[in-house]
Design a protein around this motif. Structure first.
Motif, PDB file in Angstrom:
ATOM      1  N   LYS A 144      33.876  36.885  43.426  1.00 40.83           N
ATOM      2  CA  LYS A 144      33.486  36.830  44.621  1.00 40.83           C
ATOM      3  C   LYS A 144      33.502  35.605  45.529  1.00 40.83           C
ATOM      4  O   LYS A 144      32.823  34.706  45.303  1.00 40.83           O
ATOM      5  N   ASP A 145      34.283  35.867  46.564  1.00 39.90           N
ATOM      6  CA  ASP A 145      34.540  34.466  47.174  1.00 39.90           C
ATOM      7  C   ASP A 145      34.870  33.391  46.654  1.00 39.90           C
ATOM      8  O   ASP A 145      34.557  32.304  47.001  1.00 39.90           O
ATOM      9  N   LEU A 164      28.771  46.216  42.818  1.00 37.73           N
ATOM     10  CA  LEU A 164      29.528  45.344  43.140  1.00 37.73           C
ATOM     11  C   LEU A 164      30.929  45.634  43.412  1.00 37.73           C
ATOM     12  O   LEU A 164      31.517  45.136  44.490  1.00 37.73           O
ATOM     13  N   SER A 181      31.176  47.921  46.605  1.00 37.52           N
ATOM     14  CA  SER A 181      31.376  46.471  47.689  1.00 37.52           C
ATOM     15  C   SER A 181      32.506  45.895  47.701  1.00 37.52           C
ATOM     16  O   SER A 181      32.959  44.942  48.390  1.00 37.52           O
ATOM     17  N   VAL A 189      34.128  43.602  45.273  1.00 35.20           N
ATOM     18  CA  VAL A 189      34.044  42.597  44.539  1.00 35.20           C
ATOM     19  C   VAL A 189      35.242  42.748  43.689  1.00 35.20           C
ATOM     20  O   VAL A 189      35.478  43.776  42.929  1.00 35.20           O
TER      21      VAL A 189
END
Length: 232
Positions: A74-75, A185, A189, A191
């Motif tokens: 994530k990021d 996640l 979302s 991820v």
């Protein structure tokens, strides 16, 4: 480097394999074939690919104590989420094993383990239910036992704080909750997922979804190649 990957109905596996120069990527078209590769000492690592999920049940017949840890990003932050099998991690003893094995894998990725234990409520929620109390008590006990051995913290139910603090091993209360966190996640979302490492069995094995994209299978092959290189 010799790798085996399973091919079911999803042909994205073949597109992913074509993107690598390896001559030794074996294609298994059945669970039986892939299980043989898992046990084969000449094979460096195995990926489930798009075969049916019951291969995990077949694997557990021989290795009942295996568990899965999903590798997520994530990021730009990579972390393990474990357990993610719905029948995994039913005892505090199992959590100790998960922490130990996940820490070894994080170190194999070149990172220092930073462990976040997740329970069923905030500290002040104790007393609301026996189930919540049990998850909090287990995490408090593990934190006390392992604080001198690992960088470990009990985040209670605040998983968002654990991710914000760059924890690279997130231990869910049990496999059911871990599976739901994974789906929220990754499947909701977006991820990034590199598949789930299946630990406590002979060869490196990455469990992937049968409905994964080509990119997802490419990520799994890259990860497996990296881990094999670290082990050699």
């Amino acid at each position: 480097m010799k790798i085996a990957i399973g091919l079911g109905e999803n042909k994205n596996v073949l597109e992913a394999v074509e993107m690598f120069p390896f001559d030794d990527i074996k294609i298994a078209k059945t669970n039986e074939e892939l299980l043989k590769y898992i046990e084969d000492p000449t094979i460096d690592g195995v990926i489930r690919g798009s075969l049916e999920s019951n291969i995990i049940m077949d694997l557990k017949k021989k290795h009942p104590h295996i568990f899965r840890a999903s590798i997520l990003e994530k990021d730009g932050h990579i972390f393990l989420l474990t357990p993610v099998g719905i029948d995994e991690c039913d005892t505090i003893r199992a959590k100790r094993v998960i922490i130990e094995e996940s820490s070894k894998m994080i170190e194999n990725l070149g990172l220092e383990p930073k462990i976040a234990l997740i329970s069923g409520g905030r500290k002040q929620d104790k007393g609301r239910s026996a189930k919540i109390d049990q998850t909090i008590d287990e995490c408090e006990q593990l934190t006390l036992e392992l604080k001198d051995q690992y960088n470990i913290k009990h985040y209670y139910i605040l998983i968002e704080e654990a991710i914000k603090d760059q924890a690279n091993i997130i231990v869910a209360p049990d496999g059911i909750i871990g599976n739901i966190i994974f789906r929220s996640l990754v499947l909701v979302s977006g991820v990034r997922s590199y598949g789930a490492l299946t630990l406590k069995q002979p060869n490196l094995f990455i469990d992937t979804s049968r409905s994964q994209t080509t990119e997802g299978y490419v990520n799994a092959i890259k990860l497996l190649s990296h881990l094999i290189g670290k082990e050699k």
